[in-house]
Structures are given as structure tokens and as C-alpha cells.
Design an enzyme around this catalytic site. Structure first.
Site, short mmCIF file in Angstrom:
data_model
loop_
_atom_site.label_atom_id
_atom_site.label_comp_id
_atom_site.label_asym_id
_atom_site.label_seq_id
_atom_site.Cartn_x
_atom_site.Cartn_y
_atom_site.Cartn_z
N HIS A 280 0.86 -1.19 0.00
CA HIS A 280 0.00 0.00 0.00
C HIS A 280 0.89 1.24 0.00
CE1 HIS A 280 -3.36 -2.57 2.00
NE2 HIS A 280 -3.46 -2.58 0.68
N GLU A 450 1.47 -3.79 11.66
CA GLU A 450 0.75 -2.54 11.45
C GLU A 450 1.40 -1.44 12.29
OE1 GLU A 450 -1.64 -1.87 9.40
OE2 GLU A 450 -2.57 -3.79 8.85
#
Length: 527
Positions: A280, A450
Site C-alpha cells: 500500500h 501494522e
């Protein structure tokens, strides 16, 4: 190393944009956000003046071809010209690597409404921003409002501040990216479908006549990666145990790099660790964590030498270089999220993830892959945490072992990593992610790391992550790998007992009461 290739519709300015690295002398605290009840009146964009508009004519179409430097021919002038030295209008620019700003509308003397460009060949995913402003004034308080943010919730509602970079401060004082902004507000804007959300902040610039940049997170571009790889190749010590190859080419023809790191000599019997980042493109914090991971692995530190003796590391530091180059938030030039494309027979549409998966399959045919970790950024939760994989068919022991690596990492990084934020459920919507795909191939310990866009609320902190914080995560991941694979079972056994106790507590059982949760489904566990 070749210059980045851009879709031919994209205009690109000639200037090379580079920023110095800098760590603030003390942590930058979160800024108390304004409540949504204090949301500003709707700014009159229609009554304002468009002072910048850069929009490649490609939304809704599809990618066809690319070239170095993007669109051929002379550049257009998307910024409105100044009327003289007394004109205080800011000059905006975003046509550089990883830049994203589509439109700026001046609605007051020092007030601007901004529109972000959707991911190329889509009409959505507006989150990442990175743009330049010139012709600044030091005295006035400016207000910026990004009017087309896509997500209903954001860390901007919990104290996250945008980043500012002053060219003059970088040159004269050695100061780099820093957190700025007061009266920060994140709230629903349009009443249409899908709804759009607004991010608003006020700021004073440090100097008159400065060149400044704003960004959602510390930028890390494809050229930054190439500069890193160039320095690595030129270093006789580090290049001895690191080979750099092309895993494949992206749709635009940019190289997706594969690094193989291990000690010299035979690799017989060595297990493999696979790591990847930037699937991403808007999650640049993942690249900084990856940078710290590589820095440590390639260092002369005794633990790094031990890791290289024990393992073969296969690392893809930038899976989606095209998205990074053009300033997308989530997609590749296929106009879709590549982290929902694993396991699909589409090497032509998603070359990075297809070739990564194929490479892992080849490795698994010859040796054990002990761990896969995919580095991401997170826009809605503070701290650092992991997503793992549990199956409803897994026994108690397997479920516990899944939790050991994140639990160990939380002990090594107590002021950054939140074990309580980790999740291990495999949702149907996540079947084609890297984490789940690698787990399905047979990698038992497959995780998404994350990293919050904001910072940490742990260990007495309530402050933003610096670049140094992000890089330290890579080193801490290496420390944890040694703990996890330690032949002496003490730490592992200790963490298994602790994970068991934590899960018993979550299920409402008295620890040591003998109550069993082994037959509880993962869905119930997650709730």
C-alpha cells in the site's frame, strides 16, 4: 539505477525533491483535537478562487504505457500566477515523486480548501497527501481543509498532526520533518454517497518566502529506496552478504527489488525469513520500519551476524513501486488493491504480489520458511500491532503459538507495541492478503505488522513516532526473531504460559481454574 517510470498522462517537474533525516530532540506530543461539534462552517469553495489544479485526464480509464519523466512535451502551469510581490497567494505543487494534491481553492486571504487526487485509474482512496507550498508569510495564521478524505474514522480525531518540512530550516538549522497544526478537526463534510470527510488544521509558517512541504507521514519514495540500494552496492562489507536482484518489473516497468541476505558459505539447512513492505503506497511508515530492519540485518552487530548465520532472509522492500511513484494511497496502476490479489492467476495485472508468492512457493519446496512479515501502516489505531492467522480447526497449542511472536515483540518494544491490539482471525475478506496467502501456503507464522500513522500511547507516552522510532521497530523485530527461535525453550515456554493466561482472562475464566477455551471458535475469541 534507472529513473522512475511514470504513466504517460502524468506531468512531472524536473526538480529532484530530497529531504534530510532528522529526529526531534524530544518526542512530539499528540495535539488535542477539536470535537466534531466544533466542526467549522462549510467553506464556500464555489465562491473561492482555484489557485492550483493538476489532474491527469485518466480517472475511470486504465493504464496503457509509461516512460521516464511521465508526460512528454512542455509542462502546463496548474498554479495561478502571482500578480506581484504584494500577492500573498500560496504557490502549490505536487507533480513530483509520491506527491498528491489535485486542487487548491483560495477561500480567504490565508485560507485554502484542498482536494486530493484519487488513486490513478480509480475514483476513490483519498488519504495520502504530500505537496509543496511556496510564497509563505511568517505572521498570518493559515487554515487548510482537505475536503475529500475517504475514511469515516481517522487518527486525526485522536491527536495526530500533519507533517511540515521547511527548506530554509533544513538548510540553515538541520531541522527536517516536524509535526505541526492546531485546531485540528476531522469530520463528515458532504452529504452525498459515498460520504466524504474533512481534515482541517491551522498553522503558521516559520519564515517569509520559504519553500515548505506538507505530508500525511514521513515520505519514503522509490528513489529513496534506489539511493539506499546504490549505497549498499557500493559498500564492500555489506554487499558481501546481500545480493540485490529484480524480482520482476511493475506494470510501468519499474523494478521490484528482491534482497537476499545471509552469511557467506553454504546455506544448507538454513531456514528462511520472508519480509515485504509498501504493497500500500500511502503507508510510508512501513518503509521506515523496513529500513530499520535492513540497517540492522546488514550491520556488524553480533546479533545481526548470528541472524545471518542462522537464516536466509528474502526481502522485498517495495512491492508496489508504481503506486509509490505516482502518490497513490492504496492501489497499483491496475486500479485495484494488490493486497487483495494474492493467489489470483494474474501476473500481468499484479506482478509484484504474484512473483513474491511464486518465489515463496519455490523456497518452500526446498526449505522451511519460519516467518513471513508484511510491513503496513494504520490510519485508525495508535501504536504498533500485528495481525496473525488462526483457523477454527486449530488446537489450543497452535492458537497459543500464533500469539507468542507478537507477545515477545510487545516485551521488546513495551513503549510502542500493543499486544492487546493484535488480532488472529482470518476474515473472508482477507483471504487474498499477503498474510493469509502465505499462511495457506504453509508458513505457520505469517503476520501483518501494522504501524500507526500517529504514534504511541504506551509506556507513559502520548506522542508521535519519529523516523528513529519507526526504524527501531525493524531492529526490535530482529531481536524478537532471535528470542522466538532460541534453542533454549525458557522464553518460549514463559510466553506460552502468559498467552494462555491472557486468553483465559479474556474468556472470563479464573486463571488456573482449569476452564478450557480450546473448543471456542476464533470468531468468539476475537469478540
Amino acid at each position: 539505477l534507472p529513473a522512475p517510470r511514470w504513466p504517460v498522462e502524468c506531468e512531472v517537474i524536473q526538480e529532484m525533491i530530497e529531504h534530510i533525516e532528522w529526529v526531534p530532540p524530544k518526542p512530539e506530543p499528540f495535539c488535542p483535537p477539536m470535537g466534531s461539534e466544533q466542526a467549522l462552517y462549510s467553506l464556500g469553495e464555489k465562491q473561492g478562487t482555484i489557485v492550483y489544479h493538476s489532474s491527469p485526464a485518466l480517472q475511470g480509464s486504465c493504464f496503457t504505457r509509461a516512460r521516464v519523466g511521465g508526460a512528454p512535451g512542455p509542462l502546463s502551469s496548474p498554479a495561478a500566477p502571482l500578480e506581484g510581490p504584494q500577492d500573498t497567494t500560496l504557490l502549490f505543487e505536487s507533480r513530483f515523486e509520491s506527491g498528491n494534491l489535485q486542487k487548491a481553492i483560495k477561500v480567504g486571504p490565508y485560507e485554502y480548501v484542498l482536494m486530493l487526487r484519487p488513486d490513478l485509474y480509480t475514483v476513490k482512496h483519498t488519504q495520502w497527501f504530500y505537496f509543496r507550498v511556496q510564497n509563505t508569510r511568517q505572521e498570518p495564521l493559515y487554515r487548510f481543509t482537505i475536503a475529500n478524505m475517504a475514511k469515516p474514522k481517522s487518527l486525526y480525531g485522536q491527536g495526530l498532526q500533519p507533517l511540515l518540512y521547511s527548506q530554509r530550516d533544513a538548510q540553515s538549522r538541520g531541522i527536517g520533518w516536524r509535526r505541526v497544526g492546531t485546531d485540528i478537526c476531522y469530520y463528515r463534510g458532504s452529504a452525498g454517497e459515498p460520504p466524504l470527510f474533512r481534515l482541517s488544521w491551522t498553522v503558521r509558517f516559520p519564515h517569509d518566502g520559504d519553500t515548505c512541504f506538507f505530508a500525511a507521514c514521513y515520505p519514503y519514495t522509490y528513489s529513496d529506496l534506489q539511493r539506499y540500494l546504490r549505497a549498499l552496492a557500493a559498500d564492500p562489507a555489506r554487499s558481501r552478504y546481500c545480493t540485490v536482484q529484480a524480482l520482476c518489473r511493475s506494470l510501468a516497468g519499474n523494478t521490484v527489488y528482491l534482497l537476499t541476505i545471509t552469511s557467506l558459505g553454504s546455506t544448507a539447512g538454513k531456514r528462511v525469513v520472508v519480509a515485504s513492505a509498501r504493497v500500500h503506497p500511502g503507508e510510508s511508515g512501513g518503509s521506515w520500519a523496513m529500513r530499520g530492519f535492513l540497517d540492522f540485518l546488514l550491520s556488524a552487530h553480533a546479533d545481526a551476524q548470528l541472524l545471518r548465520r542462522l537464516f536466509v532472509f528474502k526481502v522485498v522492500p517495495m512491492l508496489n513501486p508504481d503506486g509509490v511513484v505516482v502518490g497513490n494511497s492504496r492501489c497499483s496502476l491496475a486500479g485495484r488493491d494488490p493486497n487483495r490479489a494474492y493467489g489470483m492467476a494474474l501476473p500481468g495485472s499484479f506482478p509484484g504480489v504474484w512473483h513474491l508468492r511464486a518465489m515463496v512457493q519455490r523456497v518452500l519446496a526446498e526449505r522451511e520458511v519460519v516467518l513471513y512479515c508484511d510491513f503496513h501502516g494504520h490510519s485508525r489505531k495508535n501504536n504498533v500491532f500485528m495481525y496473525g492467522c488462526n483457523s477454527s480447526r486449530d488446537g489450543t497449542g497452535t492458537r497459543l503459538r500464533q500469539r507468542v511472536f507478537p507477545l515477545m515483540l510487545s516485551k521488546n518494544a513495551p513503549d510502542k507495541f500493543s499486544f492487546s491490539s493484535c488480532k488472529f482471525q482470518v476474515q473472508k475478506s482477507k483471504e487474498r492478503t499477503g498474510r493469509v496467502s502465505m499462511w495457506r501456503l504453509g508458513i505457520s507464522y505469517s503476520y501483518t505488522l501494522e504501524v500507526a500513522f500517529s504514534g504511541s500511547t504506551l509506556g507513559g507516552r502520548s506522542s508521535h513516532f519519529s523516523v528513529e522510532d519507526l526504524k527501531s521497530l525493524g531492529r526490535l523485530l530482529c531481536d524478537t526473531l532471535l528470542d522466538f527461535c532460541d534453542p533454549a525453550p525458557t522464553k518460549l515456554q514463559q510466553c506460552l504460559v502468559e498467552a494462555d493466561a491472557l486468553l483465559q482472562q479474556q474468556m472470563g475464566h479464573e486463571v488456573g481454574s482449569g476452564g478450557s477455551w480450546g473448543d471456542v471458535s476464533p470468531a468468539e475469541l476475537e469478540s
